[in-house]
Design a protein around this motif. Structure first.
Motif, mmCIF file in Angstrom:
data_model
loop_
_atom_site.group_PDB
_atom_site.id
_atom_site.type_symbol
_atom_site.label_atom_id
_atom_site.label_comp_id
_atom_site.label_asym_id
_atom_site.label_seq_id
_atom_site.Cartn_x
_atom_site.Cartn_y
_atom_site.Cartn_z
ATOM 1 N N ARG A 198 0.968 -1.248 0.009
ATOM 2 C CA ARG A 198 0.020 0.041 0.191
ATOM 3 C C ARG A 198 1.152 1.296 -0.149
ATOM 4 N NH1 ARG A 198 -5.443 1.521 3.665
ATOM 5 N NH2 ARG A 198 -5.425 3.363 3.254
ATOM 6 N N GLY A 199 1.736 1.120 0.305
ATOM 7 C CA GLY A 199 3.026 2.240 1.114
ATOM 8 C C GLY A 199 3.504 2.829 -0.133
ATOM 9 N N TRP A 200 4.058 2.159 -1.037
ATOM 10 C CA TRP A 200 3.926 2.440 -2.547
ATOM 11 C C TRP A 200 3.527 2.396 -3.551
ATOM 12 C CZ3 TRP A 200 5.662 -2.310 -6.166
ATOM 13 C CH2 TRP A 200 6.537 -2.441 -7.141
ATOM 14 N N TYR A 201 2.024 1.873 -3.443
ATOM 15 C CA TYR A 201 1.178 3.236 -3.904
ATOM 16 C C TYR A 201 0.705 4.455 -3.326
ATOM 17 C CZ TYR A 201 -0.541 -0.460 -7.300
ATOM 18 O OH TYR A 201 -0.952 -1.824 -8.107
ATOM 19 N N GLU A 202 1.103 4.611 -2.418
ATOM 20 C CA GLU A 202 0.538 6.131 -1.549
ATOM 21 C C GLU A 202 2.000 6.552 -2.105
ATOM 22 O OE1 GLU A 202 -2.128 4.750 2.480
ATOM 23 O OE2 GLU A 202 0.142 5.006 2.599
ATOM 24 N N LEU A 203 3.114 5.915 -2.024
ATOM 25 C CA LEU A 203 4.895 7.232 -2.212
ATOM 26 C C LEU A 203 4.084 7.876 -4.018
ATOM 27 C CD1 LEU A 203 7.815 8.114 -1.376
ATOM 28 C CD2 LEU A 203 8.001 5.555 -2.467
ATOM 29 N N SER A 204 3.568 6.843 -4.391
ATOM 30 C CA SER A 204 3.346 6.938 -6.241
ATOM 31 C C SER A 204 2.562 8.417 -6.298
ATOM 32 C CB SER A 204 3.529 5.864 -6.892
ATOM 33 O OG SER A 204 4.312 4.837 -6.663
ATOM 34 N N GLU A 205 1.448 8.528 -5.311
ATOM 35 C CA GLU A 205 0.688 9.524 -5.652
ATOM 36 C C GLU A 205 1.396 10.857 -5.331
ATOM 37 O OE1 GLU A 205 -3.710 8.051 -4.760
ATOM 38 O OE2 GLU A 205 -1.966 7.595 -3.180
ATOM 39 N N ARG A 206 2.437 10.605 -4.303
ATOM 40 C CA ARG A 206 3.286 11.526 -3.782
ATOM 41 C C ARG A 206 3.877 12.280 -4.503
ATOM 42 N NH1 ARG A 206 2.759 9.029 1.237
ATOM 43 N NH2 ARG A 206 4.763 8.647 1.128
ATOM 44 N N THR A 207 4.661 11.195 -5.202
ATOM 45 C CA THR A 207 5.547 11.725 -6.453
ATOM 46 C C THR A 207 5.253 12.462 -7.993
ATOM 47 O OG1 THR A 207 6.890 10.173 -4.601
ATOM 48 C CG2 THR A 207 7.533 10.992 -7.778
ATOM 49 N N PHE A 208 4.415 11.236 -8.437
ATOM 50 C CA PHE A 208 3.694 11.663 -9.314
ATOM 51 C C PHE A 208 2.320 12.758 -9.429
ATOM 52 C CE2 PHE A 208 6.376 8.127 -10.123
ATOM 53 C CZ PHE A 208 7.596 8.313 -11.067
#
Length: 311
Positions: A198-208
């Motif tokens: 889940r954290g991977w998706y949440e980080l990707s939302e912030r990054t992109f």
């Protein structure tokens, strides 16, 4: 209809090599194998039905036989297909044509269905939502553990490559805008056991963040009714916040939507009559078997109402 679909329909209606008849539940059903243009199963009440449901698994890629049987015993024609990883298909969820699912709608309609539903889980929910946006024949979507936006590929495309990231989906041979993954993410677990991503998706939302708007699934433009089912303890991706975003998008234009949620449930809600989801050696899904079953039980009457509705 194409020749391939005609052959598939023939198999669905009784030309398949394997045929089964299953009792139990509310009605007797017949079960037929599909082999072309995709592997799958079609389960229908013996007396037929004018309700057709396409059932889509997520990134497991499996044919959801048990779920199709549960729906068919409620008086609906239910079909589940393998939409990637099969013969002639992309080995991963990479640039999958949404026409895969509109062709399945063709088959259900040719089999007598006049009300069409699509039930998808996880990446299957992503596919279900997008299909409803592009195909006005879809009357209702049941999106379980959904996303509110298009994500990049999971696994390789037809060329065997996983990177650089590409869209999970195409429509009329054009890739849909998508959000890639930030590969700087690392899992907190280092013991070699199942991982929560889940954290991977949440980080990707912030990054992109700049790529989020064009990748949003425009459910406000779909004529289909929408039922969302999500758990707050989902460890695969933040499906409850995603579901809340989808619901708000619908409400902003006065479109129908229902969200059924439990904050202690995970990524894999289970309906009455379904077996508990097996544990995975690779991923943590969150929730507990009890909470996942309670979420599915709470959603079940709304699922049946939505599929049976004529309003």
């Amino acid at each position: 209809m194409s020749g391939r679909l005609e052959r598939a329909l023939c198999r669905a209606l009784g030309c398949a090599d394997r045929t089964g008849r299953t009792g139990g539940g509310h009605v007797d059903v017949t079960e037929r194998e599909l082999t072309d243009p995709w592997e799958g199963v079609l389960v229908a009440p013996v007396r037929g039905s004018d309700i057709g449901v396409l059932v889509l698994a997520g990134s497991s890629g499996r044919v959801e036989r048990e779920r199709a049987r549960v729906l068919a015993r409620q008086g609906m024609t239910a079909m589940s297909i393998r939409w990637f990883g099969g013969p002639g298909q992309s080995p991963g969820i990479c640039e999958i044509p949404l026409e895969t699912f509109t062709a399945a709608v063709d088959l259900l309609r040719s089999n007598g269905a006049r009300r069409i539903g699509i039930m998808g889980t996880s990446k299957g929910a992503e596919a279900a939502l997008l299909t409803a946006v592009h195909d006005p024949r879809v009357d209702v979507v049941i999106a379980m553990s959904p996303t509110s936006r298009v994500w990049c590929n999971v696994g390789p495309g037809r060329d065997g490559a996983e990177h650089p990231y590409r869209s999970s989906w195409t429509w009329r041979e054009r890739a849909l805008p998508f959000v890639p993954m930030d590969d700087s993410w690392t899992s907190a677990g280092r013991d070699g056991g199942p991982v929560a991503i889940r954290g991977w998706y949440e980080l990707s939302e912030r990054t992109f963040a700049d790529l989020l708007p064009p990748a949003e699934i425009p459910v406000d433009k779909a004529r289909a009714d929408l039922l969302l089912v999500a758990g707050g303890d989902d460890a695969m991706w933040p499906s409850l916040p995603f579901a809340e975003q989808l619901a708000q998008r619908r409400r902003s234009v006065g479109a129908t939507v229902r969200l059924t949620a439990r904050h202690d449930a995970g990524h894999r809600p289970r309906f009455p009559g379904e077996s508990p989801a097996p544990a995975s050696p690779r991923f943590q899904y969150g929730g507990t078997p009890e909470a996942d079953a309670l979420l599915g039980t709470a959603a079940w009457p709304h699922v049946l109402d939505a599929l049976r509705s004529r309003g």
